[in-house]
Design a protein around this motif. Structure first.
Motif, PDB file in Angstrom:
ATOM      1  N   MET A  67       0.735  -1.204   0.146  1.00  0.00           N
ATOM      2  CA  MET A  67       0.036   0.062   0.110  1.00  0.00           C
ATOM      3  C   MET A  67       0.921   1.286   0.197  1.00  0.00           C
ATOM      4  O   MET A  67       1.344   1.711   0.990  1.00  0.00           O
ATOM      5  CB  MET A  67      -1.016   0.253   1.129  1.00  0.00           C
ATOM      6  CG  MET A  67      -1.681  -1.452   1.384  1.00  0.00           C
ATOM      7  SD  MET A  67      -2.764  -1.621   0.021  1.00  0.00           S
ATOM      8  CE  MET A  67      -4.276  -0.486   0.564  1.00  0.00           C
ATOM      9  N   SER A  68       1.306   1.886  -1.153  1.00  0.00           N
ATOM     10  CA  SER A  68       2.212   2.930  -1.370  1.00  0.00           C
ATOM     11  C   SER A  68       1.434   4.468  -1.258  1.00  0.00           C
ATOM     12  O   SER A  68       0.743   4.586  -2.262  1.00  0.00           O
ATOM     13  CB  SER A  68       2.880   2.670  -2.526  1.00  0.00           C
ATOM     14  OG  SER A  68       3.728   3.579  -2.857  1.00  0.00           O
ATOM     15  N   LYS A  69       1.797   5.155  -0.455  1.00  0.00           N
ATOM     16  CA  LYS A  69       1.403   6.537  -0.558  1.00  0.00           C
ATOM     17  C   LYS A  69       2.590   7.357  -1.422  1.00  0.00           C
ATOM     18  O   LYS A  69       3.770   7.570  -0.952  1.00  0.00           O
ATOM     19  CB  LYS A  69       1.484   7.348   0.726  1.00  0.00           C
ATOM     20  CG  LYS A  69      -0.002   7.154   1.594  1.00  0.00           C
ATOM     21  CD  LYS A  69      -0.852   8.311   0.698  1.00  0.00           C
ATOM     22  CE  LYS A  69      -2.259   8.317   1.106  1.00  0.00           C
ATOM     23  NZ  LYS A  69      -2.260   9.206   2.758  1.00  0.00           N
ATOM     24  N   SER A  98      -1.307   1.818  -5.180  1.00  0.00           N
ATOM     25  CA  SER A  98      -0.876   3.213  -5.107  1.00  0.00           C
ATOM     26  C   SER A  98      -2.248   3.775  -4.545  1.00  0.00           C
ATOM     27  O   SER A  98      -3.109   3.663  -4.873  1.00  0.00           O
ATOM     28  CB  SER A  98      -0.591   3.849  -6.430  1.00  0.00           C
ATOM     29  OG  SER A  98      -0.234   5.175  -6.159  1.00  0.00           O
ATOM     30  N   MET A  99      -2.004   4.979  -3.426  1.00  0.00           N
ATOM     31  CA  MET A  99      -2.955   5.884  -2.872  1.00  0.00           C
ATOM     32  C   MET A  99      -2.550   7.093  -3.120  1.00  0.00           C
ATOM     33  O   MET A  99      -1.299   7.603  -2.820  1.00  0.00           O
ATOM     34  CB  MET A  99      -3.025   5.348  -1.425  1.00  0.00           C
ATOM     35  CG  MET A  99      -3.461   3.666  -1.183  1.00  0.00           C
ATOM     36  SD  MET A  99      -3.550   3.713   0.719  1.00  0.00           S
ATOM     37  CE  MET A  99      -1.882   3.442   1.046  1.00  0.00           C
ATOM     38  N   GLU A 101      -2.090  11.093  -2.016  1.00  0.00           N
ATOM     39  CA  GLU A 101      -1.811  11.710  -0.858  1.00  0.00           C
ATOM     40  C   GLU A 101      -2.898  11.933   0.023  1.00  0.00           C
ATOM     41  O   GLU A 101      -3.068  12.061   1.502  1.00  0.00           O
ATOM     42  CB  GLU A 101      -1.000  12.992  -1.051  1.00  0.00           C
ATOM     43  CG  GLU A 101       0.376  12.565  -1.765  1.00  0.00           C
ATOM     44  CD  GLU A 101       1.286  11.800  -0.749  1.00  0.00           C
ATOM     45  OE1 GLU A 101       0.975  12.147   0.479  1.00  0.00           O
ATOM     46  OE2 GLU A 101       2.199  11.340  -1.194  1.00  0.00           O
ATOM     47  N   ASP A 104      -7.375   8.466   3.060  1.00  0.00           N
ATOM     48  CA  ASP A 104      -7.418   7.769   4.187  1.00  0.00           C
ATOM     49  C   ASP A 104      -6.880   6.362   4.060  1.00  0.00           C
ATOM     50  O   ASP A 104      -7.771   5.634   3.667  1.00  0.00           O
ATOM     51  CB  ASP A 104      -8.951   8.113   5.035  1.00  0.00           C
ATOM     52  CG  ASP A 104      -8.808   7.394   6.450  1.00  0.00           C
ATOM     53  OD1 ASP A 104      -8.027   6.591   6.437  1.00  0.00           O
ATOM     54  OD2 ASP A 104      -9.531   8.064   7.037  1.00  0.00           O
ATOM     55  N   GLU A 105      -5.578   6.225   4.320  1.00  0.00           N
ATOM     56  CA  GLU A 105      -5.236   4.916   4.016  1.00  0.00           C
ATOM     57  C   GLU A 105      -5.721   3.591   5.004  1.00  0.00           C
ATOM     58  O   GLU A 105      -5.851   2.512   4.743  1.00  0.00           O
ATOM     59  CB  GLU A 105      -3.667   4.844   3.993  1.00  0.00           C
ATOM     60  CG  GLU A 105      -2.971   5.239   5.318  1.00  0.00           C
ATOM     61  CD  GLU A 105      -2.664   6.863   5.269  1.00  0.00           C
ATOM     62  OE1 GLU A 105      -1.311   6.930   5.619  1.00  0.00           O
ATOM     63  OE2 GLU A 105      -3.266   7.579   4.809  1.00  0.00           O
ATOM     64  N   GLU A 108      -9.004   2.827   3.527  1.00  0.00           N
ATOM     65  CA  GLU A 108      -8.666   2.080   2.021  1.00  0.00           C
ATOM     66  C   GLU A 108      -8.256   0.861   2.314  1.00  0.00           C
ATOM     67  O   GLU A 108      -8.545  -0.098   1.315  1.00  0.00           O
ATOM     68  CB  GLU A 108      -7.691   3.122   1.507  1.00  0.00           C
ATOM     69  CG  GLU A 108      -7.113   2.503   0.042  1.00  0.00           C
ATOM     70  CD  GLU A 108      -8.102   2.927  -1.092  1.00  0.00           C
ATOM     71  OE1 GLU A 108      -7.803   2.485  -2.123  1.00  0.00           O
ATOM     72  OE2 GLU A 108      -9.123   3.305  -0.720  1.00  0.00           O
ATOM     73  N   ALA A 109      -7.247   0.663   3.148  1.00  0.00           N
ATOM     74  CA  ALA A 109      -6.796  -0.846   3.179  1.00  0.00           C
ATOM     75  C   ALA A 109      -7.916  -1.721   3.726  1.00  0.00           C
ATOM     76  O   ALA A 109      -7.876  -2.969   3.179  1.00  0.00           O
ATOM     77  CB  ALA A 109      -5.890  -0.815   4.437  1.00  0.00           C
ATOM     78  N   PHE A 123       2.158  -1.309   4.761  1.00  0.00           N
ATOM     79  CA  PHE A 123       2.026  -0.010   4.244  1.00  0.00           C
ATOM     80  C   PHE A 123       3.480   0.840   4.231  1.00  0.00           C
ATOM     81  O   PHE A 123       4.240   0.558   4.777  1.00  0.00           O
ATOM     82  CB  PHE A 123       1.368   0.643   5.205  1.00  0.00           C
ATOM     83  CG  PHE A 123      -0.241   0.246   5.470  1.00  0.00           C
ATOM     84  CD1 PHE A 123      -1.006   1.083   4.857  1.00  0.00           C
ATOM     85  CD2 PHE A 123      -0.605  -0.881   6.261  1.00  0.00           C
ATOM     86  CE1 PHE A 123      -2.478   0.675   5.033  1.00  0.00           C
ATOM     87  CE2 PHE A 123      -1.823  -1.239   6.519  1.00  0.00           C
ATOM     88  CZ  PHE A 123      -2.742  -0.405   5.934  1.00  0.00           C
ATOM     89  N   GLY A 126       3.251   7.839   4.018  1.00  0.00           N
ATOM     90  CA  GLY A 126       1.733   8.016   4.790  1.00  0.00           C
ATOM     91  C   GLY A 126       1.931   8.186   6.212  1.00  0.00           C
ATOM     92  O   GLY A 126       3.017   8.194   6.870  1.00  0.00           O
TER      93      GLY A 126
END
Length: 345
Positions: A67-69, A98-99, A101, A104-105, A108-109, A123, A126
């Protein structure tokens, strides 16, 4: 019996569903007579394995999401091949998600874990300082890598494993290095003004080094990114440095909190007719490959990427295998001295 299921076979043979599954999959760990009985019943009633379900289960057991910010961040891009390499050692499939910026991770996760039927996730970037109730909704094992809150008191007390550097401490070391080189008017190109991720920690390290050295803190030397330009980009580094130069504020060195922004700062300095490091010394952060090819080569903080990746995967694998121990690994980075800093002593 039409449409026979393994549940039906288990009832007929008076065994558990897992025993039937193991027998059908030729697991020699069960009693041979039981296995023969199960296979005989399956053959007698024409049982047909649901291969699509089996394939789905295999996908569930093998897929790890990163999960990449900050998809376009060269530092993160440099980590992706190492993640893929480490995950393949354990026969895990690699999914890069990809998320943006602003997303809300945490939530999202939660959705991605359900949608993709993941076995685990890592993660990258972020922050994750949400209540434990939010983290508890992520129904797969996960590890934080290079997440800002991973070194905070609140995060280390939470039930989650993390791998990181101490961004505040490493930024402090950068500024102390510049002070040892004779610089007293040290500027910083920080993140956005109300940032609470790594930008906040690196700015905090800058402030601590200045204060501890007895140097007067000049607010004019602290420059925040332009909100109208994507952060951590060359364009924002250029625009922010350009404003600092045009302000007429006197300084001999600048700490840019990412190498990518430092690239933009380089151009702004040269466009103003100044030279590096004759007129202005520059230090970056992250140690991306590009920093070696700037002219002059950039002094920067190099993060131990391979160690961080390897540890993240190992911590996640331990969780998948049932280890409930949570660990917080904090690695030291290295200040790589190059040609962009002038010694004023």
């Amino acid at each position: 019996m039409a449409g026979l299921t393994i549940k039906d076979i288990a009832r007929i043979c008076n065994v558990s569903i897992s025993t039937v599954s193991r027998a059908i999959n030729n697991d020699h760990g069960i009693n041979s007579q039981t296995r023969e009985r199960v296979l005989q019943v399956a053959k007698q009633f024409g049982y047909v394995p649901n291969n699509s379900a089996r394939n789905l289960k295999m996908a569930e057991s093998n897929t790890i999401a990163l999960m990449s910010k900050g998809m376009n961040n060269p530092f993160f891009q440099g980590m992706y091949p190492y993640f893929q390499q480490e995950l393949e050692k354990y026969n895990y499939e690699f999914l890069l998600h990809s998320m943006p910026e602003e997303i809300d991770e945490g939530y999202e996760a939660e959705e991605i874990a359900k949608e993709k039927r993941l076995k685990g996730m890592i993660f990258l970037g972020g922050r994750l300082d949400y209540p434990e109730a939010v983290l508890g909704n992520i129904q797969v094992p996960f590890v934080l890598c290079s997440v800002a809150s991973a070194v905070s008191v609140n995060m280390t007390n939470m039930n989650v494993s993390s791998v990181s550097i101490d961004d505040e401490k490493e930024a402090y070391k950068v500024v102390k290095y510049l002070i040892r080189m004779g610089h007293r008017r040290i500027a910083i190109i920080a993140g956005k003004k109300h940032d609470h991720t790594v930008a906040f920690l690196r700015e905090s390290g800058y402030r601590r080094a200045i204060n501890e050295s007895g140097i007067e803190m000049d607010p004019e030397l602290i420059r925040y990114l332009d909100d109208s330009i994507p952060e951590y980009t060359e364009a924002n580094g250029y625009a922010t440095m350009k404003k600092l130069l045009e302000s007429g504020t006197d300084f001999t060195a600048v700490f840019v909190i990412s190498d990518r922004m430092a690239t933009g700062a380089y151009k702004a300095i040269y466009d103003s007719g100044r030279k590096i490091p004759r007129d202005i010394s520059v230090v970056g952060f992250d140690g991306i490959e590009l920093s070696r090819y700037l002219y002059p080569s950039l002094t920067t903080v190099v993060q131990p990427v391979q160690k961080m990746v390897k540890s993240s995967v190992e911590l996640l694998r331990a969780q998948i295998l049932g280890d409930t121990t949570k660990k917080h690994l904090i690695y030291d980075a290295e200040l790589s001295e190059a040609d962009s800093v002038r010694n004023l002593l």
